[in-house]
Write a protein that holds these residues in place. Structure first.
Motif, PDB file in Angstrom:
ATOM      1  N   LYS A 323      37.770   4.919  72.304  1.00  0.00           N
ATOM      2  CA  LYS A 323      37.858   6.366  72.133  1.00  0.00           C
ATOM      3  C   LYS A 323      38.593   6.971  73.326  1.00  0.00           C
ATOM      4  O   LYS A 323      38.397   6.550  74.464  1.00  0.00           O
ATOM      5  CB  LYS A 323      36.464   6.977  72.008  1.00  0.00           C
ATOM      6  N   LYS A 324      39.412   7.958  73.030  1.00  0.00           N
ATOM      7  CA  LYS A 324      40.230   8.587  74.065  1.00  0.00           C
ATOM      8  C   LYS A 324      39.979  10.090  74.063  1.00  0.00           C
ATOM      9  O   LYS A 324      40.030  10.734  73.013  1.00  0.00           O
ATOM     10  CB  LYS A 324      41.713   8.290  73.792  1.00  0.00           C
ATOM     11  N   PHE A 325      39.705  10.633  75.240  1.00  0.00           N
ATOM     12  CA  PHE A 325      39.417  12.058  75.374  1.00  0.00           C
ATOM     13  C   PHE A 325      40.372  12.666  76.405  1.00  0.00           C
ATOM     14  O   PHE A 325      40.506  12.144  77.515  1.00  0.00           O
ATOM     15  CB  PHE A 325      37.966  12.276  75.817  1.00  0.00           C
ATOM     16  N   VAL A 326      41.011  13.762  76.034  1.00  0.00           N
ATOM     17  CA  VAL A 326      41.979  14.418  76.910  1.00  0.00           C
ATOM     18  C   VAL A 326      41.492  15.826  77.241  1.00  0.00           C
ATOM     19  O   VAL A 326      41.110  16.581  76.350  1.00  0.00           O
ATOM     20  CB  VAL A 326      43.369  14.494  76.248  1.00  0.00           C
ATOM     21  N   GLY A 327      41.514  16.176  78.521  1.00  0.00           N
ATOM     22  CA  GLY A 327      41.042  17.489  78.947  1.00  0.00           C
ATOM     23  C   GLY A 327      39.606  17.427  79.423  1.00  0.00           C
ATOM     24  O   GLY A 327      38.799  16.645  78.910  1.00  0.00           O
ATOM     25  N   ASP A 328      39.257  18.233  80.411  1.00  0.00           N
ATOM     26  CA  ASP A 328      37.923  18.148  81.009  1.00  0.00           C
ATOM     27  C   ASP A 328      36.806  18.449  80.015  1.00  0.00           C
ATOM     28  O   ASP A 328      35.752  17.808  80.043  1.00  0.00           O
ATOM     29  CB  ASP A 328      37.825  19.059  82.237  1.00  0.00           C
ATOM     30  N   THR A 329      37.029  19.397  79.109  1.00  0.00           N
ATOM     31  CA  THR A 329      35.994  19.742  78.124  1.00  0.00           C
ATOM     32  C   THR A 329      35.715  18.578  77.183  1.00  0.00           C
ATOM     33  O   THR A 329      34.554  18.229  76.930  1.00  0.00           O
ATOM     34  CB  THR A 329      36.423  20.977  77.306  1.00  0.00           C
ATOM     35  N   ASN A 330      36.775  17.975  76.669  1.00  0.00           N
ATOM     36  CA  ASN A 330      36.603  16.849  75.742  1.00  0.00           C
ATOM     37  C   ASN A 330      36.017  15.626  76.437  1.00  0.00           C
ATOM     38  O   ASN A 330      35.229  14.877  75.843  1.00  0.00           O
ATOM     39  CB  ASN A 330      37.949  16.492  75.101  1.00  0.00           C
ATOM     40  N   ILE A 331      36.396  15.416  77.690  1.00  0.00           N
ATOM     41  CA  ILE A 331      35.864  14.271  78.432  1.00  0.00           C
ATOM     42  C   ILE A 331      34.356  14.425  78.634  1.00  0.00           C
ATOM     43  O   ILE A 331      33.587  13.471  78.453  1.00  0.00           O
ATOM     44  CB  ILE A 331      36.579  14.122  79.788  1.00  0.00           C
ATOM     45  N   TRP A 332      33.943  15.622  79.000  1.00  0.00           N
ATOM     46  CA  TRP A 332      32.511  15.858  79.190  1.00  0.00           C
ATOM     47  C   TRP A 332      31.744  15.603  77.893  1.00  0.00           C
ATOM     48  O   TRP A 332      30.673  14.986  77.900  1.00  0.00           O
ATOM     49  CB  TRP A 332      32.274  17.287  79.668  1.00  0.00           C
ATOM     50  N   LYS A 333      32.312  16.047  76.797  1.00  0.00           N
ATOM     51  CA  LYS A 333      31.680  15.821  75.496  1.00  0.00           C
ATOM     52  C   LYS A 333      31.590  14.329  75.195  1.00  0.00           C
ATOM     53  O   LYS A 333      30.554  13.831  74.728  1.00  0.00           O
ATOM     54  CB  LYS A 333      32.485  16.527  74.401  1.00  0.00           C
ATOM     55  N   GLY A 334      32.663  13.593  75.482  1.00  0.00           N
ATOM     56  CA  GLY A 334      32.672  12.156  75.226  1.00  0.00           C
ATOM     57  C   GLY A 334      31.663  11.405  76.075  1.00  0.00           C
ATOM     58  O   GLY A 334      30.980  10.489  75.591  1.00  0.00           O
ATOM     59  N   LEU A 335      31.538  11.791  77.342  1.00  0.00           N
ATOM     60  CA  LEU A 335      30.593  11.118  78.239  1.00  0.00           C
ATOM     61  C   LEU A 335      29.143  11.399  77.841  1.00  0.00           C
ATOM     62  O   LEU A 335      28.289  10.503  77.889  1.00  0.00           O
ATOM     63  CB  LEU A 335      30.840  11.554  79.685  1.00  0.00           C
ATOM     64  N   THR A 336      28.867  12.639  77.455  1.00  0.00           N
ATOM     65  CA  THR A 336      27.498  12.972  77.039  1.00  0.00           C
ATOM     66  C   THR A 336      27.143  12.271  75.729  1.00  0.00           C
ATOM     67  O   THR A 336      25.993  11.860  75.529  1.00  0.00           O
ATOM     68  CB  THR A 336      27.328  14.496  76.886  1.00  0.00           C
ATOM     69  N   GLU A 337      28.123  12.129  74.840  1.00  0.00           N
ATOM     70  CA  GLU A 337      27.883  11.392  73.596  1.00  0.00           C
ATOM     71  C   GLU A 337      27.590   9.922  73.884  1.00  0.00           C
ATOM     72  O   GLU A 337      26.724   9.307  73.242  1.00  0.00           O
ATOM     73  CB  GLU A 337      29.096  11.515  72.669  1.00  0.00           C
ATOM     74  N   LEU A 338      28.296   9.361  74.859  1.00  0.00           N
ATOM     75  CA  LEU A 338      28.055   7.967  75.240  1.00  0.00           C
ATOM     76  C   LEU A 338      26.643   7.809  75.807  1.00  0.00           C
ATOM     77  O   LEU A 338      25.936   6.837  75.481  1.00  0.00           O
ATOM     78  CB  LEU A 338      29.083   7.519  76.273  1.00  0.00           C
ATOM     79  N   LYS A 339      26.225   8.758  76.624  1.00  0.00           N
ATOM     80  CA  LYS A 339      24.872   8.713  77.184  1.00  0.00           C
ATOM     81  C   LYS A 339      23.829   8.730  76.070  1.00  0.00           C
ATOM     82  O   LYS A 339      22.872   7.934  76.083  1.00  0.00           O
ATOM     83  CB  LYS A 339      24.656   9.896  78.126  1.00  0.00           C
ATOM     84  N   SER A 340      24.008   9.620  75.098  1.00  0.00           N
ATOM     85  CA  SER A 340      23.063   9.708  73.977  1.00  0.00           C
ATOM     86  C   SER A 340      23.038   8.411  73.183  1.00  0.00           C
ATOM     87  O   SER A 340      21.979   7.946  72.751  1.00  0.00           O
ATOM     88  CB  SER A 340      23.455  10.874  73.058  1.00  0.00           C
ATOM     89  N   GLN A 341      24.204   7.819  73.015  1.00  0.00           N
ATOM     90  CA  GLN A 341      24.304   6.565  72.267  1.00  0.00           C
ATOM     91  C   GLN A 341      23.580   5.438  72.987  1.00  0.00           C
ATOM     92  O   GLN A 341      22.877   4.629  72.367  1.00  0.00           O
ATOM     93  CB  GLN A 341      25.776   6.203  72.071  1.00  0.00           C
ATOM     94  N   LEU A 342      23.717   5.389  74.311  1.00  0.00           N
ATOM     95  CA  LEU A 342      23.057   4.342  75.090  1.00  0.00           C
ATOM     96  C   LEU A 342      21.543   4.507  75.078  1.00  0.00           C
ATOM     97  O   LEU A 342      20.802   3.516  75.072  1.00  0.00           O
ATOM     98  CB  LEU A 342      23.576   4.360  76.530  1.00  0.00           C
TER      99      LEU A 342
END
Length: 345
Positions: A323-342
Protein backbone atom coordinates in the motif's frame (compact mmCIF):
# COMPACT_ATOMS: atom_id res chain seq x y z
CA UNK A 1 -25.69 35.13 -20.44
CA UNK A 2 -25.27 38.03 -22.87
CA UNK A 3 -24.75 40.44 -19.97
CA UNK A 4 -22.09 38.16 -18.50
CA UNK A 5 -20.24 37.94 -21.80
CA UNK A 6 -20.39 41.71 -22.25
CA UNK A 7 -19.17 42.18 -18.68
CA UNK A 8 -16.22 39.88 -19.31
CA UNK A 9 -15.38 41.70 -22.53
CA UNK A 10 -15.53 45.06 -20.77
CA UNK A 11 -13.35 44.02 -17.84
CA UNK A 12 -11.16 41.43 -19.57
CA UNK A 13 -7.95 43.27 -18.70
CA UNK A 14 -8.78 43.38 -14.99
CA UNK A 15 -9.77 39.71 -15.02
CA UNK A 16 -6.54 38.85 -16.82
CA UNK A 17 -4.49 40.68 -14.19
CA UNK A 18 -6.30 38.85 -11.38
CA UNK A 19 -5.81 35.45 -12.99
CA UNK A 20 -2.14 36.15 -13.66
CA UNK A 21 -1.68 37.16 -10.03
CA UNK A 22 -3.25 33.87 -8.96
CA UNK A 23 -0.88 32.07 -11.32
CA UNK A 24 2.15 33.68 -9.67
CA UNK A 25 0.71 32.76 -6.27
CA UNK A 26 0.32 29.14 -7.35
CA UNK A 27 3.95 28.96 -8.42
CA UNK A 28 5.08 30.46 -5.11
CA UNK A 29 2.91 28.02 -3.17
CA UNK A 30 4.17 25.06 -5.19
CA UNK A 31 7.76 26.14 -4.53
CA UNK A 32 7.06 26.41 -0.79
CA UNK A 33 5.12 23.11 -0.81
CA UNK A 34 1.69 22.78 0.74
CA UNK A 35 0.74 19.20 1.69
CA UNK A 36 2.77 17.17 -0.79
CA UNK A 37 6.13 18.07 -2.29
CA UNK A 38 6.06 16.77 -5.85
CA UNK A 39 9.28 16.13 -7.67
CA UNK A 40 8.33 17.51 -11.04
CA UNK A 41 10.99 19.94 -12.06
CA UNK A 42 12.28 21.29 -15.30
CA UNK A 43 14.17 24.08 -16.95
CA UNK A 44 14.49 25.78 -20.30
CA UNK A 45 18.09 26.45 -21.27
CA UNK A 46 19.08 26.12 -17.61
CA UNK A 47 16.43 28.53 -16.29
CA UNK A 48 14.06 26.95 -13.77
CA UNK A 49 10.55 26.60 -15.19
CA UNK A 50 9.00 28.31 -12.17
CA UNK A 51 10.94 31.52 -12.85
CA UNK A 52 9.88 31.40 -16.49
CA UNK A 53 6.28 30.94 -15.34
CA UNK A 54 6.51 33.94 -13.02
CA UNK A 55 8.09 36.07 -15.77
CA UNK A 56 5.39 34.92 -18.20
CA UNK A 57 2.57 35.96 -15.86
CA UNK A 58 4.33 39.24 -15.03
CA UNK A 59 4.50 40.02 -18.76
CA UNK A 60 0.78 39.29 -19.12
CA UNK A 61 0.03 41.65 -16.23
CA UNK A 62 2.21 44.34 -17.82
CA UNK A 63 0.44 44.07 -21.17
CA UNK A 64 -2.98 44.02 -19.48
CA UNK A 65 -2.23 47.18 -17.52
CA UNK A 66 -1.34 49.00 -20.73
CA UNK A 67 -4.19 47.30 -22.63
CA UNK A 68 -1.93 45.68 -25.22
CA UNK A 69 -4.49 43.05 -26.19
CA UNK A 70 -2.60 41.78 -29.22
CA UNK A 71 0.47 40.94 -27.11
CA UNK A 72 -1.72 39.29 -24.48
CA UNK A 73 -3.35 36.98 -27.02
CA UNK A 74 0.01 36.17 -28.62
CA UNK A 75 1.61 35.31 -25.26
CA UNK A 76 -1.35 33.25 -24.08
CA UNK A 77 -1.42 31.31 -27.34
CA UNK A 78 2.27 30.55 -26.90
CA UNK A 79 1.52 29.44 -23.35
CA UNK A 80 -1.13 27.02 -24.61
CA UNK A 81 1.44 25.35 -26.83
CA UNK A 82 3.82 25.01 -23.90
CA UNK A 83 1.10 23.52 -21.70
CA UNK A 84 0.22 20.91 -24.32
CA UNK A 85 3.80 19.66 -24.17
CA UNK A 86 3.85 19.70 -20.35
CA UNK A 87 0.58 17.74 -20.24
CA UNK A 88 2.16 15.12 -22.50
CA UNK A 89 5.28 15.10 -20.29
CA UNK A 90 3.21 14.28 -17.20
CA UNK A 91 1.23 11.57 -18.98
CA UNK A 92 4.40 10.03 -20.40
CA UNK A 93 6.03 9.91 -16.97
CA UNK A 94 2.83 8.82 -15.19
CA UNK A 95 2.89 11.73 -12.77
CA UNK A 96 0.27 14.33 -11.93
CA UNK A 97 1.16 17.79 -10.65
CA UNK A 98 -2.02 19.50 -9.36
CA UNK A 99 -0.33 22.89 -9.23
CA UNK A 100 0.87 22.57 -12.82
CA UNK A 101 -2.62 21.61 -13.94
CA UNK A 102 -4.11 24.56 -12.04
CA UNK A 103 -1.57 26.88 -13.68
CA UNK A 104 -2.52 25.58 -17.13
CA UNK A 105 -6.21 26.13 -16.35
CA UNK A 106 -5.42 29.75 -15.48
CA UNK A 107 -3.71 30.19 -18.85
CA UNK A 108 -6.69 28.61 -20.60
CA UNK A 109 -9.20 30.81 -18.74
CA UNK A 110 -7.14 33.91 -19.53
CA UNK A 111 -7.08 32.90 -23.18
CA UNK A 112 -10.87 32.40 -23.24
CA UNK A 113 -11.44 35.78 -21.57
CA UNK A 114 -9.32 37.48 -24.23
CA UNK A 115 -10.59 35.42 -27.16
CA UNK A 116 -12.04 37.20 -30.18
CA UNK A 117 -13.74 35.51 -33.10
CA UNK A 118 -11.35 35.87 -36.08
CA UNK A 119 -12.56 37.93 -39.00
CA UNK A 120 -11.01 35.37 -41.34
CA UNK A 121 -13.88 33.02 -40.49
CA UNK A 122 -16.32 35.35 -42.18
CA UNK A 123 -14.32 35.58 -45.38
CA UNK A 124 -13.09 32.05 -46.01
CA UNK A 125 -14.55 29.21 -43.98
CA UNK A 126 -12.16 26.69 -45.51
CA UNK A 127 -9.43 28.27 -43.37
CA UNK A 128 -11.34 27.98 -40.09
CA UNK A 129 -8.96 25.28 -38.82
CA UNK A 130 -6.03 27.68 -39.17
CA UNK A 131 -7.78 30.43 -37.22
CA UNK A 132 -9.67 28.41 -34.58
CA UNK A 133 -7.50 29.95 -31.85
CA UNK A 134 -8.09 33.40 -33.28
CA UNK A 135 -5.96 35.99 -35.01
CA UNK A 136 -3.85 38.94 -34.03
CA UNK A 137 -2.71 42.18 -35.67
CA UNK A 138 0.66 43.82 -35.09
CA UNK A 139 0.24 47.36 -36.47
CA UNK A 140 3.82 48.35 -35.64
CA UNK A 141 5.07 45.53 -37.89
CA UNK A 142 2.32 46.06 -40.46
CA UNK A 143 1.14 42.47 -39.89
CA UNK A 144 -2.56 41.68 -39.98
CA UNK A 145 -4.67 38.60 -39.31
CA UNK A 146 -1.78 36.45 -38.12
CA UNK A 147 -3.13 33.06 -36.91
CA UNK A 148 -2.58 32.54 -33.19
CA UNK A 149 -2.11 28.86 -33.94
CA UNK A 150 1.38 29.79 -35.17
CA UNK A 151 2.26 31.11 -31.71
CA UNK A 152 1.00 27.90 -30.10
CA UNK A 153 3.15 25.85 -32.45
CA UNK A 154 6.09 28.13 -31.68
CA UNK A 155 5.59 27.59 -27.95
CA UNK A 156 5.32 23.83 -28.38
CA UNK A 157 8.41 23.55 -30.57
CA UNK A 158 10.45 25.85 -28.32
CA UNK A 159 9.84 23.79 -25.19
CA UNK A 160 10.21 20.55 -27.15
CA UNK A 161 13.73 21.56 -28.16
CA UNK A 162 14.86 23.31 -24.97
CA UNK A 163 13.04 21.69 -22.04
CA UNK A 164 14.85 19.45 -19.59
CA UNK A 165 12.62 17.84 -16.95
CA UNK A 166 12.70 15.11 -14.35
CA UNK A 167 10.19 13.40 -12.07
CA UNK A 168 12.42 11.15 -9.97
CA UNK A 169 15.40 12.53 -8.04
CA UNK A 170 18.72 10.71 -7.92
CA UNK A 171 21.81 10.41 -5.76
CA UNK A 172 25.31 9.81 -7.06
CA UNK A 173 25.94 6.36 -8.46
CA UNK A 174 28.27 3.78 -6.96
CA UNK A 175 28.10 0.19 -5.77
CA UNK A 176 25.21 -1.32 -3.82
CA UNK A 177 24.82 -1.64 -0.02
CA UNK A 178 22.22 -1.78 2.74
CA UNK A 179 19.99 1.10 3.83
CA UNK A 180 19.52 1.29 7.64
CA UNK A 181 16.33 -0.46 8.72
CA UNK A 182 14.99 -0.57 12.27
CA UNK A 183 12.88 -3.18 14.02
CA UNK A 184 11.77 -6.58 12.82
CA UNK A 185 8.57 -8.15 11.60
CA UNK A 186 6.56 -9.13 8.57
CA UNK A 187 5.39 -5.58 7.89
CA UNK A 188 7.78 -3.03 6.43
CA UNK A 189 7.15 0.72 6.56
CA UNK A 190 9.26 2.82 4.21
CA UNK A 191 9.06 6.57 4.77
CA UNK A 192 10.21 8.69 1.82
CA UNK A 193 10.83 12.25 2.96
CA UNK A 194 12.91 15.34 2.28
CA UNK A 195 14.23 17.45 5.15
CA UNK A 196 13.28 20.63 3.27
CA UNK A 197 9.68 19.49 2.74
CA UNK A 198 7.21 21.10 5.17
CA UNK A 199 4.61 18.27 5.26
CA UNK A 200 7.46 15.77 5.69
CA UNK A 201 8.48 17.50 8.89
CA UNK A 202 4.86 17.65 9.97
CA UNK A 203 4.22 13.92 9.58
CA UNK A 204 7.60 13.04 11.08
CA UNK A 205 6.67 14.86 14.29
CA UNK A 206 3.10 13.60 14.34
CA UNK A 207 3.91 9.96 13.61
CA UNK A 208 6.95 9.59 15.88
CA UNK A 209 5.06 8.12 18.83
CA UNK A 210 2.98 5.86 16.59
CA UNK A 211 6.04 4.55 14.74
CA UNK A 212 7.79 3.83 18.04
CA UNK A 213 4.69 1.96 19.19
CA UNK A 214 4.64 -0.09 15.99
CA UNK A 215 8.34 -0.87 16.32
CA UNK A 216 7.86 -2.06 19.90
CA UNK A 217 5.29 -4.61 18.69
CA UNK A 218 8.10 -6.55 16.97
CA UNK A 219 5.79 -6.94 13.98
CA UNK A 220 7.03 -3.96 12.00
CA UNK A 221 10.32 -2.72 10.63
CA UNK A 222 10.85 0.88 9.54
CA UNK A 223 13.13 2.39 6.92
CA UNK A 224 13.66 6.10 6.35
CA UNK A 225 14.76 7.12 2.87
CA UNK A 226 15.80 10.69 2.14
CA UNK A 227 14.57 11.82 -1.26
CA UNK A 228 16.81 14.53 -2.78
CA UNK A 229 14.19 17.00 -3.95
CA UNK A 230 16.35 19.80 -2.61
CA UNK A 231 19.91 20.02 -3.89
CA UNK A 232 21.21 20.07 -0.28
CA UNK A 233 19.35 16.91 0.76
CA UNK A 234 22.25 14.54 -0.15
CA UNK A 235 24.38 16.41 2.40
CA UNK A 236 21.71 15.85 5.06
CA UNK A 237 21.32 12.23 3.99
CA UNK A 238 25.04 11.73 4.47
CA UNK A 239 24.98 12.99 8.05
CA UNK A 240 21.83 11.01 8.77
CA UNK A 241 23.73 7.87 7.76
CA UNK A 242 26.77 8.98 9.79
CA UNK A 243 24.64 9.62 12.88
CA UNK A 244 22.72 6.34 12.58
CA UNK A 245 26.04 4.58 12.19
CA UNK A 246 26.95 5.95 15.62
CA UNK A 247 23.54 5.51 17.28
CA UNK A 248 20.95 3.18 15.78
CA UNK A 249 18.67 3.06 18.82
CA UNK A 250 15.08 4.09 18.14
CA UNK A 251 15.14 7.24 20.27
CA UNK A 252 18.46 8.26 18.76
CA UNK A 253 17.19 7.87 15.20
CA UNK A 254 14.14 10.04 15.80
CA UNK A 255 16.26 12.65 17.55
CA UNK A 256 18.63 12.74 14.58
CA UNK A 257 15.74 13.25 12.18
CA UNK A 258 14.22 16.01 14.30
CA UNK A 259 17.52 17.87 14.46
CA UNK A 260 18.05 17.56 10.70
CA UNK A 261 14.52 18.81 9.98
CA UNK A 262 15.15 21.75 12.33
CA UNK A 263 18.45 22.49 10.59
CA UNK A 264 16.82 22.46 7.16
CA UNK A 265 13.61 24.35 7.87
CA UNK A 266 14.26 26.17 11.13
CA UNK A 267 17.82 27.30 10.44
CA UNK A 268 17.82 27.02 6.62
CA UNK A 269 21.31 25.52 6.64
CA UNK A 270 22.78 24.66 3.23
CA UNK A 271 26.47 24.67 4.10
CA UNK A 272 28.29 21.59 5.42
CA UNK A 273 30.37 23.47 7.99
CA UNK A 274 27.27 25.17 9.37
CA UNK A 275 25.45 21.83 9.52
CA UNK A 276 28.36 20.24 11.40
CA UNK A 277 28.37 23.11 13.92
CA UNK A 278 24.62 22.80 14.42
CA UNK A 279 24.80 19.03 14.94
CA UNK A 280 27.54 19.52 17.53
CA UNK A 281 25.43 22.11 19.38
CA UNK A 282 22.56 19.61 19.45
CA UNK A 283 24.88 16.92 20.87
CA UNK A 284 24.54 14.70 17.82
CA UNK A 285 27.50 12.38 17.41
CA UNK A 286 28.35 10.56 14.22
CA UNK A 287 30.68 8.00 12.81
CA UNK A 288 31.77 8.27 9.20
CA UNK A 289 30.99 5.46 6.80
CA UNK A 290 30.92 4.90 3.05
CA UNK A 291 27.75 6.87 2.34
CA UNK A 292 28.38 6.81 -1.40
CA UNK A 293 28.02 3.06 -1.24
CA UNK A 294 24.51 3.44 0.24
CA UNK A 295 23.25 6.14 -2.13
CA UNK A 296 22.60 3.74 -5.05
CA UNK A 297 20.36 1.71 -2.76
CA UNK A 298 18.38 4.86 -2.00
CA UNK A 299 18.11 5.42 -5.75
CA UNK A 300 16.84 1.90 -6.27
CA UNK A 301 14.15 2.26 -3.61
CA UNK A 302 13.01 5.62 -5.01
CA UNK A 303 12.74 4.22 -8.53
CA UNK A 304 11.25 0.87 -7.50
CA UNK A 305 8.45 2.58 -5.59
CA UNK A 306 7.98 5.29 -8.24
CA UNK A 307 8.42 8.11 -5.73
CA UNK A 308 7.67 11.51 -7.24
CA UNK A 309 6.23 13.27 -4.20
CA UNK A 310 7.03 13.61 -0.52
CA UNK A 311 6.05 12.61 2.00
CA UNK A 312 5.24 9.13 0.73
CA UNK A 313 4.82 6.03 2.86
CA UNK A 314 4.94 2.50 1.48
CA UNK A 315 3.62 -0.28 3.71
CA UNK A 316 4.64 -3.71 2.46
CA UNK A 317 3.44 -7.02 3.90
CA UNK A 318 4.19 -9.17 0.89
CA UNK A 319 4.79 -8.82 -2.82
CA UNK A 320 1.02 -8.91 -3.32
CA UNK A 321 0.16 -6.68 -0.36
CA UNK A 322 1.73 -3.26 -0.87
CA UNK A 323 0.00 0.00 0.00
CA UNK A 324 1.22 3.46 -0.89
CA UNK A 325 0.16 6.68 0.83
CA UNK A 326 1.07 10.17 -0.40
CA UNK A 327 0.74 13.30 1.73
CA UNK A 328 0.86 13.66 5.50
CA UNK A 329 -2.90 13.20 5.97
CA UNK A 330 -3.04 9.97 3.98
CA UNK A 331 0.11 8.63 5.63
CA UNK A 332 -1.34 9.17 9.09
CA UNK A 333 -4.49 7.36 8.03
CA UNK A 334 -2.46 4.46 6.64
CA UNK A 335 -0.34 4.11 9.78
CA UNK A 336 -3.35 4.17 12.10
CA UNK A 337 -5.08 1.56 9.94
CA UNK A 338 -1.98 -0.63 10.20
CA UNK A 339 -2.01 -0.26 13.98
CA UNK A 340 -5.67 -1.32 14.13
CA UNK A 341 -4.93 -4.28 11.88
CA UNK A 342 -2.05 -5.44 14.08
CA UNK A 343 -4.20 -5.17 17.20
CA UNK A 344 -6.85 -7.40 15.60
CA UNK A 345 -4.22 -9.94 14.64
Amino acid sequence: MTKIIKGIEKHHNILTIVLSGIGIGLIAYYDYCGSVCSYLKGDILGIDLKWIGIAFMAAIIFFAIFKQDFWIRAFLSTGLGVEVYLYAFQIRNEVCCPFCLAFSIIILLSFIINYKVPSAWYHKRSRMWLYFLGEVDFPMFKIQKLPLLLFSLLGYLTILLTFSGSVIPAYGQESNHRVPTFGKGDYEIIMFTDYFCTPCRRIDIKAEHLLKELLSSNKVKVTFIDVPFNKTTPLYAKYYLYAVNADSETDGVFKIRKVLFDAAQGKNIHNEDQLIDYLKKQNISWKKMGEKVVFPMLNAAIIENNINATPTCVIRHSAADIKKFVGDTNIWKGLTELKSQLIKN
